[in-house]
Structures are given as C-alpha cells and as structure tokens.
Design a protein around this motif. Structure first.
Motif, PDB file in Angstrom:
ATOM      1  N   ARG A 159       9.988  -1.768 -10.423  1.00 46.03           N
ATOM      2  CA  ARG A 159       9.870  -3.130 -10.957  1.00 46.03           C
ATOM      3  C   ARG A 159      10.418  -4.155  -9.968  1.00 46.03           C
ATOM      4  NH1 ARG A 159      11.135  -0.401 -15.859  1.00 46.03           N
ATOM      5  NH2 ARG A 159      13.354  -0.729 -15.514  1.00 46.03           N
ATOM      6  N   ALA A 160      11.557  -3.845  -9.336  1.00 42.76           N
ATOM      7  CA  ALA A 160      12.123  -4.772  -8.357  1.00 42.76           C
ATOM      8  C   ALA A 160      11.196  -4.929  -7.154  1.00 42.76           C
ATOM      9  CB  ALA A 160      13.500  -4.272  -7.903  1.00 42.76           C
ATOM     10  N   ALA A 161      10.662  -3.802  -6.669  1.00 43.86           N
ATOM     11  CA  ALA A 161       9.757  -3.854  -5.523  1.00 43.86           C
ATOM     12  C   ALA A 161       8.481  -4.607  -5.874  1.00 43.86           C
ATOM     13  CB  ALA A 161       9.426  -2.438  -5.058  1.00 43.86           C
ATOM     14  N   LEU A 162       7.951  -4.383  -7.074  1.00 45.91           N
ATOM     15  CA  LEU A 162       6.714  -5.041  -7.481  1.00 45.91           C
ATOM     16  C   LEU A 162       6.875  -6.552  -7.509  1.00 45.91           C
ATOM     17  CD1 LEU A 162       3.818  -4.942  -8.623  1.00 45.91           C
ATOM     18  CD2 LEU A 162       4.831  -4.694 -10.901  1.00 45.91           C
TER      19      LEU A 162
ATOM     20  N   PRO B 192       7.802   6.792   3.992  1.00 38.94           N
ATOM     21  CA  PRO B 192       8.172   7.893   3.082  1.00 38.94           C
ATOM     22  C   PRO B 192       9.557   8.463   3.377  1.00 38.94           C
ATOM     23  CG  PRO B 192       5.922   8.148   3.872  1.00 38.94           C
ATOM     24  CD  PRO B 192       6.527   7.065   4.682  1.00 38.94           C
ATOM     25  N   LEU B 193       9.932   8.496   4.660  1.00 38.39           N
ATOM     26  CA  LEU B 193      11.275   8.978   5.019  1.00 38.39           C
ATOM     27  C   LEU B 193      12.335   7.995   4.547  1.00 38.39           C
ATOM     28  CD1 LEU B 193      10.514  10.222   8.658  1.00 38.39           C
ATOM     29  CD2 LEU B 193      10.427  11.510   6.512  1.00 38.39           C
ATOM     30  N   LEU B 194      12.031   6.693   4.646  1.00 36.85           N
ATOM     31  CA  LEU B 194      12.957   5.685   4.129  1.00 36.85           C
ATOM     32  C   LEU B 194      13.132   5.842   2.619  1.00 36.85           C
ATOM     33  CD1 LEU B 194      11.776   2.513   6.098  1.00 36.85           C
ATOM     34  CD2 LEU B 194      13.820   3.874   6.518  1.00 36.85           C
ATOM     35  N   ALA B 195      12.050   6.195   1.926  1.00 35.50           N
ATOM     36  CA  ALA B 195      12.136   6.390   0.476  1.00 35.50           C
ATOM     37  C   ALA B 195      13.105   7.523   0.142  1.00 35.50           C
ATOM     38  CB  ALA B 195      10.753   6.682  -0.095  1.00 35.50           C
ATOM     39  N   MET B 196      13.012   8.620   0.867  1.00 37.75           N
ATOM     40  CA  MET B 196      13.924   9.746   0.625  1.00 37.75           C
ATOM     41  C   MET B 196      15.363   9.372   0.972  1.00 37.75           C
ATOM     42  SD  MET B 196      11.768  13.136   1.749  1.00 37.75           S
ATOM     43  CE  MET B 196      11.170  12.535   3.322  1.00 37.75           C
ATOM     44  N   LEU B 197      15.541   8.646   2.091  1.00 38.55           N
ATOM     45  CA  LEU B 197      16.879   8.207   2.476  1.00 38.55           C
ATOM     46  C   LEU B 197      17.467   7.279   1.420  1.00 38.55           C
ATOM     47  CD1 LEU B 197      19.176   7.931   4.565  1.00 38.55           C
ATOM     48  CD2 LEU B 197      17.882   6.060   5.617  1.00 38.55           C
ATOM     49  N   GLY B 198      16.666   6.334   0.935  1.00 40.34           N
ATOM     50  CA  GLY B 198      17.151   5.417  -0.088  1.00 40.34           C
ATOM     51  C   GLY B 198      17.534   6.129  -1.364  1.00 40.34           C
ATOM     52  N   ARG B 199      16.743   7.125  -1.759  1.00 39.85           N
ATOM     53  CA  ARG B 199      17.041   7.874  -2.986  1.00 39.85           C
ATOM     54  C   ARG B 199      18.366   8.624  -2.853  1.00 39.85           C
ATOM     55  NH1 ARG B 199      12.630  10.685  -3.038  1.00 39.85           N
ATOM     56  NH2 ARG B 199      11.422   8.944  -3.849  1.00 39.85           N
ATOM     57  N   ASN B 200      18.582   9.243  -1.697  1.00 39.92           N
ATOM     58  CA  ASN B 200      19.815   9.998  -1.489  1.00 39.92           C
ATOM     59  C   ASN B 200      21.037   9.080  -1.423  1.00 39.92           C
ATOM     60  OD1 ASN B 200      18.513  12.494  -1.433  1.00 39.92           O
ATOM     61  ND2 ASN B 200      18.085  12.362   0.754  1.00 39.92           N
ATOM     62  N   LEU B 201      20.915   7.962  -0.705  1.00 45.39           N
ATOM     63  CA  LEU B 201      22.043   7.031  -0.612  1.00 45.39           C
ATOM     64  C   LEU B 201      22.320   6.379  -1.960  1.00 45.39           C
ATOM     65  CD1 LEU B 201      21.528   5.259   2.851  1.00 45.39           C
ATOM     66  CD2 LEU B 201      23.192   7.013   2.232  1.00 45.39           C
ATOM     67  N   GLY B 202      21.267   6.127  -2.736  1.00 40.02           N
ATOM     68  CA  GLY B 202      21.459   5.557  -4.061  1.00 40.02           C
ATOM     69  C   GLY B 202      22.308   6.455  -4.950  1.00 40.02           C
ATOM     70  N   ARG B 203      22.105   7.747  -4.821  1.00 39.29           N
ATOM     71  CA  ARG B 203      22.907   8.691  -5.610  1.00 39.29           C
ATOM     72  C   ARG B 203      24.355   8.705  -5.149  1.00 39.29           C
ATOM     73  NH1 ARG B 203      18.537  13.565  -5.033  1.00 39.29           N
ATOM     74  NH2 ARG B 203      17.014  12.806  -6.545  1.00 39.29           N
TER      75      ARG B 203
ATOM     76  N   ALA C 196       0.807  -1.220   0.000  1.00 35.53           N
ATOM     77  CA  ALA C 196       0.000   0.000   0.000  1.00 35.53           C
ATOM     78  C   ALA C 196       0.839   1.269   0.000  1.00 35.53           C
ATOM     79  CB  ALA C 196      -0.942   0.004   1.207  1.00 35.53           C
ATOM     80  N   LEU C 197       2.071   1.192   0.505  1.00 36.83           N
ATOM     81  CA  LEU C 197       2.910   2.391   0.583  1.00 36.83           C
ATOM     82  C   LEU C 197       4.038   2.390  -0.433  1.00 36.83           C
ATOM     83  CD1 LEU C 197       3.227   2.961   4.442  1.00 36.83           C
ATOM     84  CD2 LEU C 197       1.543   3.850   2.854  1.00 36.83           C
ATOM     85  N   VAL C 198       4.653   1.228  -0.652  1.00 38.12           N
ATOM     86  CA  VAL C 198       5.843   1.179  -1.500  1.00 38.12           C
ATOM     87  C   VAL C 198       5.512   1.481  -2.958  1.00 38.12           C
ATOM     88  CG1 VAL C 198       7.616  -0.351  -2.428  1.00 38.12           C
ATOM     89  CG2 VAL C 198       7.120  -0.362   0.020  1.00 38.12           C
ATOM     90  N   LEU C 199       4.478   0.836  -3.500  1.00 42.99           N
ATOM     91  CA  LEU C 199       4.189   1.009  -4.927  1.00 42.99           C
ATOM     92  C   LEU C 199       3.729   2.420  -5.295  1.00 42.99           C
ATOM     93  CD1 LEU C 199       2.650  -2.415  -5.961  1.00 42.99           C
ATOM     94  CD2 LEU C 199       4.965  -1.564  -6.271  1.00 42.99           C
ATOM     95  N   PRO C 200       2.873   3.085  -4.478  1.00 42.20           N
ATOM     96  CA  PRO C 200       2.561   4.479  -4.823  1.00 42.20           C
ATOM     97  C   PRO C 200       3.789   5.386  -4.806  1.00 42.20           C
ATOM     98  CG  PRO C 200       0.910   3.616  -3.315  1.00 42.20           C
ATOM     99  CD  PRO C 200       2.000   2.587  -3.389  1.00 42.20           C
ATOM    100  N   ILE C 201       4.788   5.051  -3.992  1.00 43.15           N
ATOM    101  CA  ILE C 201       6.002   5.864  -3.931  1.00 43.15           C
ATOM    102  C   ILE C 201       6.923   5.553  -5.108  1.00 43.15           C
ATOM    103  CG2 ILE C 201       8.128   6.274  -2.617  1.00 43.15           C
ATOM    104  CD1 ILE C 201       6.495   5.868  -0.059  1.00 43.15           C
ATOM    105  N   ALA C 202       7.143   4.259  -5.375  1.00 38.07           N
ATOM    106  CA  ALA C 202       8.122   3.854  -6.382  1.00 38.07           C
ATOM    107  C   ALA C 202       7.530   3.710  -7.771  1.00 38.07           C
ATOM    108  CB  ALA C 202       8.783   2.530  -5.964  1.00 38.07           C
TER     109      ALA C 202
END
Length: 582
Positions: free
Chosen positions: A149-152, A375-386, A135-141
C-alpha cells in the motif's frame, strides 16, 4: 520471427526454472536480455550468422511490446483497486507520494550539481532517478500488504507526475520559450476532459459491452472486448499528451466497478506476464558489461549512492507518517532502485539538451543495474525489516496443562486457536512457512517454526502428552502422511483433520484420523439450505432433504473409511433449530 522465437523460448525456460527454485523470473528475463542482446551474443552475429535466430540485435523493435506490458500492468492494478479505495488513499498519494518525489529529486539534483553538473541537467537527472519501478515493485509487494500500500501510493503519484516532468524539462531547454508551459497547461486540461469523459461513458457503456460479450460465451470475444477497452483508453490519453498508462489505470478502475472484473483479470493475466517479460528483456539488452567493467568504480559508487539516498529518505518519510519500522525499512529499500520511466525522462532530458548523450548512457546503465537487483533489494528489505522490529515473544501459559498442537498457522489454524483461547485451552501452532509464523507471532498467536511431517519436530512440542493434534493445512497428501505416522506412534491420540471433501475425509479415516471434517461438504449443504429457504421452500422439507443428503455422505465416508459407524458431521443451523423445536 527470430525475435518471437527468442521471447517465447525465454518465457518457456525462465518461468518454470526460476519458479522451481522459488526465485522471481524478473532476474531470469533480464539475464536473457543480457545474453541475447546487442552487448551479448548479438556482438557475434556478423561472424556467425546462425546466431540471428537466437539473438535480438535491435531493441527498438521490442519497444512497443515492452510499453504494452507496462500498460497491461497498470490496467491490472486498476482492476485490483476501486474508486473508493483510491479516494481513501488520496492523502498518501498526494501527500507521501508528492513529498517523496520532491525531496529525493531535490537531494539528488543538489548532489549532482555539487559534482559539476549544470543545474538544469542536475534537475533532470534528479527527477529521473527519483522515480521507482512500478513494473517490478508492485508484482513483488502486491497492493494489499502494508509495504504494497505504501509503495502503491508513491508509485501512483510518480506515474501521474511523468507528464509534468517531461514538459518542465522541455521548458528548461536552451531553445525553449513560453510554448513549453503553454503546452503543459493544454495537456493538463485536455487530459482532464478525456479522463472525465472516459469515467462518464465507461460507467454506462462498459457493463453493457461486457454483458453482451458474456452472453456469447465466447472467450475470444471477451478477450477482444478487454483489449479494446485497455488499448482504446491508453490511446485516448496518449493522443492528448498524457501517458498511456494513465488511460490504462482509469480503464482498470472502471472495470473494477463492474461484475466482470474477475473474468477480465484472469483472461488478461497471460498477456501481462508475457509483455512484462519482453520489457525486462529490453532492460537486460541495455546493459553493456564491457562499459561497466571499464567504469566499474564510478558506476558502483553511483548505484550505491542512489540506492542509499532513496532508501533512507523513503524510510524516514514513512516513519514520520506513522509507518512501523519494519514497513518503513522494507518499503524504503524496495523503492530504492530507479524506474523503467527513468529511461523515458533521461531521453527527454537528452532531447532538450540538458544532459550530454554520454551522461545519459551512464545513468541508463545505472538504471538497468538498479532494475536488475530490485528482487535482491526486496529480499534485503524483508530481512532487515525483521531485524529492526523483532517478533515479540509470546508468554507461556500459566497452567501446567499440555497444549493442543495445531499443525498449520493459516486462516483455519488461527480460527481454531482463537476458539481454544476463548475456552481457556492452551495450544501451540506449528508451520513450516517462516513468514507465516512471523505473522502469527506478531498477531499474538503461540506459534513455532517446524516441519510437522518430521516426527522429531512434533516430539519436541510434546505430542506424547498433547490432548489432541489438529491438522488444518490444505495439503491432502501431507495430512494423510502425518495422520498415518501419528496413529502408528500414538494409538490413542485424538487426531482431528481438515478434509477437502468426502473422499478425502474417507482417506483420512483410513489413515487413522479420529475426526475428519470435509469443509466443502458442509459449506455446500449450508449454501443449498440458504438458497432453498430464500426461494420460499418450507423449512421442514429443506431440513429433511439436507439431513438426507448429509446422511448419504456419511454413509459414503463410512464405506470409504472402513468405519464401523457413520461419522458424525457438524449440524447446520437449520438442523439445530429443528432439534430445539422438537
């Protein structure tokens, strides 16, 4: 009525306020649930009766609506997929998805067993906490990005595995016998029959059903047909013991194969958003701040431990399967928090007497906290990914020729850059969207971050020496503003601007553009040309009528833009053929 007032009021406040600050409304809905729930203002209802109108003291009343939100989410995910795409993902779903669930649940179960939890309870907790939030991951990613695609793929396998997990926990109960496994097998074969029956019937019945609804031109009937399909499919799988979300996903996949999927997706979107908001409110209502404070150290350690283990395992598995470091890092962190279905598995383990009610409540709080910070984890993951995969540096062109400046690095800007590169013309693209710039750099474009509306940003790019400035963004007001500033500062600079239509082109000419290209005008004329030719109209009259219509618009643009001469518009394929023939 009071519950409806709270929910609709929350939606009316949370969505626009959080959208204004570009923050996902997920956090807002959870905070609303925390505020109006039994552990928030609901505590004071007995002392202040007026609070009954702005609180929800019984979360169970919202449970059916929250479940409906998850059902609609899986339905819309099915609409975005297709059986062909799902088939191409089978290795990821049953390979990566199965491996991720098995490894994480085993490690979590082993860790809890070493901490003193009996092995059956540790297994139940491991399986529950290994799940991630659809419910949270797919609307974000989303479902079209590498992370999405990996999360799905992992989330689809987890949703399929829910039923076997619940049956296994029931079979491990102290009072269980062989009936538990027998029930599992019965559910699986009955579920397979129901799903196959839905697929066979749906392929023939759904196109006819929606064709009849479309012929009435009644949005209400179309909505009723959509709800009938999703609710009926969910009930069908629920009756045989499968999760209702399996039926919703199959229904979405079936409609995705029809020509009506876009209309169904659009008409269901508001219901999905509101129902998901109710689900998120129920998550917030389950957070007891007093208990968190009383057990702050233990709860913090549990949250950090679960998130860290899941993030590391998921990231490593993705790397082993060939994912890029940035994708593996971002996906691992995004998938780290527990799921809404974790609460279902915890309830099943409690009913089976595998864990104590107090233990279940502790992990329910851990789950609620994990959902809240997703949602905070999503932002953290995006920043660390970069950071783990830096954007490559683009080499400077060898020639000393000043570059053309492309404002906007979207699809139009990138196509212009490709054409300039093909003909050996240097360029530099500028955009104020940091994510867009990173994407362009990764794809090999020369791009920099900057706000082209500020003249100092363009000055740093050497606009005074640039052979031309090309405005490619789909923002009419901004394009006019930049054009006006550039023309005032550089009277002889060629400014080529993308226009939406002939009216916008005229406004750009008045602002000082050298050339304004109305994209909808030319595409409409080419579409008309193709239709007329395919309908058998002779080429000569088609070319003549297209030329006349284009000339009408050229005259309109000349008058609206106060030009001395009609602007030259791009010639169509048919016109070019006519010129060559002549």
């Amino acid at each position: 009525m009071s519950d409806a007032l709270v929910i609709l009021g929350a939606a009316g406040i949370v969505i626009p306020v959080f959208a204004r600050f570009r923050i996902t409304p997920v956090i807002g809905f959870i905070l609303v649930g925390l505020l109006v729930g039994p552990y928030g203002l609901g505590r004071m209802v007995y002392n202040h009766e007026w609070l009954t109108w702005v609180t929800i003291t019984d979360p169970e009343r919202l449970a059916p609506f929250a479940e409906f939100g998850i059902v609609l989410l899986l339905f819309t995910i099915g609409l975005e997929l297709s059986f062909n795409r799902l088939w191409t993902m089978r290795k990821l779903v049953f390979g990566l998805g199965a491996l991720e669930l098995l490894v994480i649940s085993t490690l979590l179960g082993a860790s809890l067993s070493m901490l003193g939890q009996y092995w059956t309870g540790a297994l139940g907790l491991g399986l529950a906490l290994a799940l991630s939030s659809t419910a949270l991951v797919l609307p974000i990613a989303g479902t079209h990005t590498p992370v999405g695609r990996a999360a799905l793929s992992m989330l689809l396998f987890e949703d399929i595995a829910i039923v076997p997990i619940i049956f296994i926990l029931g079979a491990l109960a102290p009072y269980a016998d062989a009936e538990g496994l027998d029930g599992l097998f019965d559910t699986l074969w009955l579920g397979a029959v129901v799903v196959i029956g839905m697929m066979v019937i749906g392929r023939f019945a759904l196109p006819r059903l929606f064709a009849q609804a479309a012929q009435t031109k009644s949005p209400e009937l179309f909505l009723a047909a959509s709800l009938l399909v999703v609710i009926g499919a969910s009930l069908a799988t629920g009756v045989v013991g499968l999760s209702p979300i399996v039926g919703a996903l199959v229904a979405g996949l079936l409609i995705a194969e029809t020509e009506y999927h876009s209309e169904v997706e659009g008409i269901m979107e508001p219901f999905k958003g509101l129902a998901l908001g109710i689900f998120l409110i129920t998550v917030g209502m389950g957070i007891d701040l007093t208990m968190i404070w009383a057990n702050l150290g233990t709860i913090t350690a549990a949250v950090v431990g679960v998130l860290l283990l899941k993030a590391v395992v998921t990231g490593v598995l993705l790397r082993l399967m060939g994912a890029r470091r940035s994708t593996a890092t971002e996906t691992g962190i995004l998938m780290a928090s527990p799921s809404e279905t974790t609460l279902i598995v915890l309830a099943a383990a409690t009913d089976a007497l595998l864990i104590q009610p107090g233990t279940a409540q502790f992990w329910q709080i851990v789950t609620a906290i994990g959902l809240t910070i997703t949602p905070l984890l999503a932002m953290l993951g995006r920043n660390l990914g970069r950071r783990v995969e830096p954007v490559p540096e683009i080499e400077e062109p060898e020639s000393g020729e000043p570059p053309v400046i492309i404002v906007g690095c979207g699809r139009v800007g990138r196509l212009v850059a490709q054409m300039l590169t093909r003909h050996g013309k240097p360029y530099i693209a500028v955009d104020s969207d940091a994510d867009m710039i990173e994407t362009c750099k990764r794809e090999g474009y020369r791009a920099v971050f900057g706000n082209a509306a500020r003249m100092d940003a363009l000055d740093k790019l050497g606009v005074d020496r640039a052979p031309a400035v090309i405005l490619t963004m789909d923002e009419p007001v901004l394009a006019q503003r930049i054009t006006r500033k550039l023309r005032a500062a550089y009277p002889h600079l060629p400014i080529i601007a993308r226009a939406r239509d002939s009216l916008h082109a005229a406004e750009l000419y008045r602002a000082g553009a050298s050339t304004a290209v109305p994209e909808t005008l030319e595409s409409s004329l080419q579409l008309s040309e193709a239709v007329l030719v395919d309908l058998g109209v002779p080429m000569g009259p088609v070319i003549a009528s297209i030329h006349e219509k284009r000339d009408e618009y050229r005259e309109r643009i000349r008058e609206g833009g106060a030009l001395e001469h009609k602007p030259k518009l791009r010639t169509s394929t048919a016109e070019s053929a006519a010129v060559q023939a002549g």
